[in-house]
Design a protein around this motif. Structure first.
Motif, mmCIF file in Angstrom:
data_model
loop_
_atom_site.group_PDB
_atom_site.id
_atom_site.type_symbol
_atom_site.label_atom_id
_atom_site.label_comp_id
_atom_site.label_asym_id
_atom_site.label_seq_id
_atom_site.Cartn_x
_atom_site.Cartn_y
_atom_site.Cartn_z
ATOM 1 N N TRP A 27 41.530 51.087 1.225
ATOM 2 C CA TRP A 27 40.902 52.386 1.488
ATOM 3 C C TRP A 27 41.771 53.562 1.068
ATOM 4 O O TRP A 27 41.276 54.630 0.749
ATOM 5 C CB TRP A 27 40.573 52.514 2.985
ATOM 6 C CG TRP A 27 41.806 52.477 3.839
ATOM 7 C CD1 TRP A 27 42.386 51.370 4.365
ATOM 8 C CD2 TRP A 27 42.620 53.576 4.206
ATOM 9 N NE1 TRP A 27 43.521 51.718 5.056
ATOM 10 C CE2 TRP A 27 43.690 53.079 4.984
ATOM 11 C CE3 TRP A 27 42.554 54.950 3.969
ATOM 12 C CZ2 TRP A 27 44.681 53.892 5.511
ATOM 13 C CZ3 TRP A 27 43.553 55.762 4.504
ATOM 14 C CH2 TRP A 27 44.592 55.230 5.268
ATOM 15 N N ARG A 28 43.077 53.390 1.058
ATOM 16 C CA ARG A 28 44.005 54.480 0.780
ATOM 17 C C ARG A 28 43.977 54.818 -0.713
ATOM 18 O O ARG A 28 44.144 53.935 -1.551
ATOM 19 C CB ARG A 28 45.408 54.063 1.219
ATOM 20 C CG ARG A 28 46.435 55.162 1.161
ATOM 21 C CD ARG A 28 47.791 54.684 1.669
ATOM 22 N NE ARG A 28 47.818 54.706 3.126
ATOM 23 C CZ ARG A 28 47.937 53.622 3.889
ATOM 24 N NH1 ARG A 28 48.024 52.422 3.369
ATOM 25 N NH2 ARG A 28 47.980 53.730 5.193
ATOM 26 N N GLU A 132 43.986 50.833 10.471
ATOM 27 C CA GLU A 132 45.300 51.427 10.261
ATOM 28 C C GLU A 132 45.275 52.837 10.834
ATOM 29 O O GLU A 132 44.295 53.560 10.701
ATOM 30 C CB GLU A 132 45.645 51.432 8.771
ATOM 31 C CG GLU A 132 45.887 50.028 8.245
ATOM 32 C CD GLU A 132 46.181 50.005 6.759
ATOM 33 O OE1 GLU A 132 47.129 50.698 6.344
ATOM 34 O OE2 GLU A 132 45.454 49.304 6.038
ATOM 35 N N ASN A 135 44.135 55.808 8.749
ATOM 36 C CA ASN A 135 42.839 55.689 8.073
ATOM 37 C C ASN A 135 41.911 56.783 8.597
ATOM 38 O O ASN A 135 41.772 56.968 9.807
ATOM 39 C CB ASN A 135 42.246 54.301 8.340
ATOM 40 C CG ASN A 135 41.011 54.007 7.527
ATOM 41 O OD1 ASN A 135 40.176 54.872 7.302
ATOM 42 N ND2 ASN A 135 40.876 52.767 7.107
#
Length: 163
Positions: A27-28, A132, A135
């Motif tokens: 996602w990062r 995380e 996130n």
């Protein structure tokens, strides 16, 4: 882009759920890992291997043209093979992934709400996830009633009570 069609996940959606597992794991922005590395790792494979076992449930969001763009699903993972967000036997653990271009438009929220409603209708008292800490989805989960129940190394386990 609200109002995308959402349908129940099918046994044939296994490959797409693998894609969404990759989206959830990467996602990062600026961080990428090869798809095969993620889906073959034991820590991620447990969320997709043998998709549509008894107890599995999920939903898929589709673009106006019918292309799958996101999914949310849960699995009942055993004590001896817990997931990142495992909190106990009988508590489904959810996974959610949305293609980047469809993020921040309500797709993830709509999928999450549909899955939570389904879990409640199935009689589950709680549902869990792992996220995380940095996130951007943490704020979504909090706004939908999830609370941190266990802090880990850079990631937290969150639970929503359904009863």
């Amino acid at each position: 882009m609200p109002g995308l069609p959402i349908r129940a996940a099918l046994p044939s959606d296994g490959a797409f759920l693998a894609d969404m597992t990759v989206e959830a794991a990467t996602w990062r922005a600026g961080v990428s890992r090869p798809r095969h590395e993620i889906v073959s790792s034991a820590e991620h494979r447990r969320y997709i291997s043998g998709w549509m076992r008894p107890g599995d449930a999920g939903f898929v969001a589709e673009s106006p043209s019918g292309e799958p763009v996101g999914a949310a699903w849960y699995r009942m993972l055993p004590r001896d093979e817990p997931g990142f967000g495992w909190v106990g036997t009988g508590v489904p653990e959810l996974i959610i992934g949305v293609r980047p271009v469809w993020r921040a438009h309500g797709t993830g929220r709509a999928l999450l709400q549909r899955l939570v409603d389904h879990a409640r209708a199935q009689g589950y008292a709680r549902i869990s996830l792992s996220v995380e800490r940095d996130n951007f989805a943490v704020s979504l989960y909090r706004s939908e009633g999830f609370a941190v129940v266990r802090k880990g190394m850079g990631r937290d386990v969150m639970v929503k009570r359904l009863a």
